[in-house]
Design a protein around this motif. Structure first.
Motif, mmCIF file in Angstrom:
data_model
loop_
_atom_site.group_PDB
_atom_site.id
_atom_site.type_symbol
_atom_site.label_atom_id
_atom_site.label_comp_id
_atom_site.label_asym_id
_atom_site.label_seq_id
_atom_site.Cartn_x
_atom_site.Cartn_y
_atom_site.Cartn_z
ATOM 1 N N ARG A 30 0.838 -1.215 0.000
ATOM 2 C CA ARG A 30 0.000 0.000 0.000
ATOM 3 C C ARG A 30 0.866 1.255 0.000
ATOM 4 O O ARG A 30 0.501 2.254 -0.622
ATOM 5 C CB ARG A 30 -0.937 -0.007 1.203
ATOM 6 C CG ARG A 30 -2.050 -1.037 1.096
ATOM 7 C CD ARG A 30 -3.106 -0.868 2.173
ATOM 8 N NE ARG A 30 -2.606 -0.996 3.523
ATOM 9 C CZ ARG A 30 -2.407 -2.136 4.176
ATOM 10 N NH1 ARG A 30 -2.660 -3.293 3.560
ATOM 11 N NH2 ARG A 30 -1.980 -2.152 5.423
ATOM 12 N N LYS A 31 1.991 1.203 0.664
ATOM 13 C CA LYS A 31 2.873 2.379 0.736
ATOM 14 C C LYS A 31 3.623 2.614 -0.568
ATOM 15 O O LYS A 31 4.186 3.683 -0.773
ATOM 16 C CB LYS A 31 3.866 2.238 1.892
ATOM 17 C CG LYS A 31 3.204 2.250 3.261
ATOM 18 C CD LYS A 31 2.473 3.554 3.504
ATOM 19 C CE LYS A 31 1.788 3.572 4.844
ATOM 20 N NZ LYS A 31 1.005 4.779 5.051
ATOM 21 N N LYS A 40 9.782 11.352 1.168
ATOM 22 C CA LYS A 40 10.906 12.070 1.778
ATOM 23 C C LYS A 40 10.447 13.092 2.810
ATOM 24 O O LYS A 40 11.153 13.342 3.789
ATOM 25 C CB LYS A 40 11.741 12.761 0.703
ATOM 26 C CG LYS A 40 12.600 11.802 -0.086
ATOM 27 C CD LYS A 40 13.467 12.572 -1.072
ATOM 28 C CE LYS A 40 14.439 11.638 -1.762
ATOM 29 N NZ LYS A 40 15.351 12.354 -2.635
ATOM 30 N N THR A 41 9.278 13.663 2.611
ATOM 31 C CA THR A 41 8.821 14.716 3.530
ATOM 32 C C THR A 41 7.919 14.198 4.644
ATOM 33 O O THR A 41 7.686 14.906 5.615
ATOM 34 C CB THR A 41 8.077 15.829 2.769
ATOM 35 O OG1 THR A 41 6.940 15.279 2.113
ATOM 36 C CG2 THR A 41 8.992 16.508 1.768
ATOM 37 N N THR A 45 5.264 8.146 7.346
ATOM 38 C CA THR A 45 5.292 7.112 6.311
ATOM 39 C C THR A 45 6.647 6.421 6.289
ATOM 40 O O THR A 45 6.723 5.190 6.212
ATOM 41 C CB THR A 45 4.969 7.706 4.933
ATOM 42 O OG1 THR A 45 3.635 8.218 4.961
ATOM 43 C CG2 THR A 45 5.085 6.669 3.824
ATOM 44 N N ARG A 46 7.725 7.197 6.371
ATOM 45 C CA ARG A 46 9.058 6.593 6.400
ATOM 46 C C ARG A 46 9.211 5.653 7.593
ATOM 47 O O ARG A 46 9.745 4.552 7.472
ATOM 48 C CB ARG A 46 10.144 7.667 6.449
ATOM 49 C CG ARG A 46 10.395 8.346 5.119
ATOM 50 C CD ARG A 46 11.693 9.144 5.103
ATOM 51 N NE ARG A 46 11.950 9.910 6.313
ATOM 52 C CZ ARG A 46 11.516 11.135 6.566
ATOM 53 N NH1 ARG A 46 10.773 11.759 5.665
ATOM 54 N NH2 ARG A 46 11.813 11.750 7.688
ATOM 55 N N ASP A 47 8.721 6.094 8.756
ATOM 56 C CA ASP A 47 8.805 5.258 9.954
ATOM 57 C C ASP A 47 8.037 3.948 9.773
ATOM 58 O O ASP A 47 8.504 2.879 10.176
ATOM 59 C CB ASP A 47 8.272 5.998 11.177
ATOM 60 C CG ASP A 47 9.186 7.109 11.653
ATOM 61 O OD1 ASP A 47 10.364 7.168 11.216
ATOM 62 O OD2 ASP A 47 8.730 7.935 12.464
ATOM 63 N N VAL A 54 11.925 -3.926 9.071
ATOM 64 C CA VAL A 54 12.542 -4.540 10.250
ATOM 65 C C VAL A 54 11.733 -5.760 10.687
ATOM 66 O O VAL A 54 12.294 -6.821 10.986
ATOM 67 C CB VAL A 54 12.673 -3.517 11.404
ATOM 68 C CG1 VAL A 54 13.050 -4.191 12.714
ATOM 69 C CG2 VAL A 54 13.679 -2.437 11.054
ATOM 70 N N LYS A 55 10.406 -5.623 10.723
ATOM 71 C CA LYS A 55 9.554 -6.749 11.138
ATOM 72 C C LYS A 55 9.692 -7.939 10.185
ATOM 73 O O LYS A 55 9.738 -9.093 10.632
ATOM 74 C CB LYS A 55 8.090 -6.299 11.226
ATOM 75 C CG LYS A 55 7.820 -5.375 12.405
ATOM 76 C CD LYS A 55 6.378 -4.948 12.466
ATOM 77 C CE LYS A 55 5.540 -6.044 12.986
ATOM 78 N NZ LYS A 55 4.826 -5.820 14.204
#
Length: 81
Positions: A30-31, A40-41, A45-47, A54-55
């Motif tokens: 979805r992302k 980038k801003t 979303t980046r997190d 990581v998961k």
């Protein structure tokens, strides 16, 4: 490798890892719709994306450890092992 099936606790950990990977891949899919500039801003979303990677990585390692434990009778000494 043993000829016996996986014990229930090991099988449950593997299935939990698979579910985590499937869920995370859904979120990441979805992302993908987010364009590069917005990504980038948008720190949220980046997190989310970074945490999902990581998961997925942790779940894959957990699955691999359970398979090695089953095949060798003991867990690997380290992640690379």
């Amino acid at each position: 490798m043993t000829d016996e099936g996986l014990p229930a606790d090991q099988l449950n950990r593997i299935l939990t890892g698979i579910e985590t990977i499937e869920e995370s891949l859904g979120v990441l899919a979805r992302k993908q719709r987010v364009d590069r500039a917005d990504y980038k801003t948008d720190s949220d979303t980046r997190d989310i994306v970074e945490r999902r990677f990581v998961k997925v990585t942790e779940a894959a390692i957990d699955i691999a450890e359970e398979i090695v434990r089953h095949e060798q009778g003991h867990p690997p000494a380290s992640n690379p092992a």
